[in-house]
Design an enzyme around this catalytic site. Sequence first.
Site, PDB file in Angstrom:
ATOM      1  N   HIS A  73      -1.638   0.568 -10.008  1.00 32.84           N
ATOM      2  CA  HIS A  73      -2.304  -0.351  -9.063  1.00 32.84           C
ATOM      3  C   HIS A  73      -3.029  -1.492  -9.809  1.00 32.84           C
ATOM      4  CE1 HIS A  73      -4.163  -0.631  -4.779  1.00 32.84           C
ATOM      5  NE2 HIS A  73      -4.077  -1.822  -5.334  1.00 32.84           N
ATOM      6  N   GLU A  96      -4.118   7.840  -4.865  1.00 30.18           N
ATOM      7  CA  GLU A  96      -4.431   7.158  -6.130  1.00 30.18           C
ATOM      8  C   GLU A  96      -5.743   7.688  -6.683  1.00 30.18           C
ATOM      9  OE1 GLU A  96      -4.284   2.903  -5.580  1.00 30.18           O
ATOM     10  OE2 GLU A  96      -2.267   2.996  -4.771  1.00 30.18           O
ATOM     11  N   ARG A 136       0.840  -1.193   0.000  1.00 30.44           N
ATOM     12  CA  ARG A 136       0.000   0.000   0.000  1.00 30.44           C
ATOM     13  C   ARG A 136       0.880   1.251   0.000  1.00 30.44           C
ATOM     14  NH1 ARG A 136      -3.789  -2.518  -1.772  1.00 30.44           N
ATOM     15  NH2 ARG A 136      -5.705  -3.008  -0.644  1.00 30.44           N
TER      16      ARG A 136
HETATM   17  C1  GLV Z   1      -5.606  -4.611  -4.173  1.00 29.22           C
HETATM   18  O1  GLV Z   1      -4.951  -3.683  -3.892  1.00 29.22           O
HETATM   19  C2  GLV Z   1      -6.067  -5.583  -3.252  1.00 29.22           C
HETATM   20  O2  GLV Z   1      -5.982  -5.356  -2.028  1.00 29.22           O
HETATM   21  O3  GLV Z   1      -6.547  -6.622  -3.702  1.00 29.22           O
END
Ligand code: GLV
Length: 313
Positions: free
Chosen positions: A276, A257, A228
């Site tokens: 992401h 983001e 993260r």
């Molecule tokens: C994506 O970031 C997830 O947590 O699956």
Amino acid sequence: MPERDILAIYHQPDYDIKIWQEWLDKINRRIRLVPIDAPEAQEAEIIIAWAPPKGALAKLPHLKGVISLAQGVDHILDDATFPKDLVLGRLIDPFMAQSMAAWVALAILKQHRDDATYQDAAKKRDWIRIEPKFASDFTVALLGMGAIGGHVAETIAALGFNVLGWSRSQKTLKGVTSLTGIDGFNQCLNKADYVVSILPLTSATRDLFSAATFKKFKKTAYFINCGRGLQVDEDALIDAIDGGHLSGACLDVFRTEPLPPESPLWAHPKITIWPHVSAQTSPITAAEQVMQSILNILDGKPPVNPVNIERGY
Ligand code: GLV
């Protein structure tokens, strides 16, 4: 018309509700998905979501449980009004673990195999050769070895790298040296040529990668983050790279983001940006467990992959 008697809220704005509805219909036609702002949403007992608007869950009088459409649940638990009596499930999807492993391998190998240098040369029609490097001379530290991290660690070990895996509890994984505790964490940072973070965002990991942490990295280490963004001080990362301590970074997650256009990360020559997507959710592989979790919760049972709300994953 088939009977439809379970009402669930769907909230993942960048994925079409219709696609999820179709996949759930293929398994069991009892579920009707509605958007969070539909009038019927007030009646819903379940919400399946990535990041429900803050305060929204507490206002839904019949809600029994939440199913995260992601592996991480930080976007759900960072709501101070999250009702403590709700059950929460997350995705653990072998396809996503595989996808993450492929992405981490790509990030490591692009660097290890000098991809940028070769591709720059190719653009100039320049036939160059760099001395080969051996994976066995390099160490990769995998921080976070849960359902996904463990699979990633074994995949990277199979490529011939030395792999250190750091987690809360000791793990037994093929080709992976398991480390725990603060000593284990420091050992990972001191030894690794590639530091890969797949950690969940919790109060213990928020802001973990600070200037002080980057100083503990081996000189010339390469940082890869698919955990993260809020775990990383992005200015400190740029300073560590510009100061010559780190050789670069490959990032799939960011403090904000989408990454704002004015972020200096975009244009940094030693930082690779991904939007992401290292392990995206797909109803093709996830709908079955989402359906089972819905049925379990309505039956008073835990969802398929229950989250320990105190721990945060
Ligand atoms: C994506 O970031 C997830 O947590 O699956």
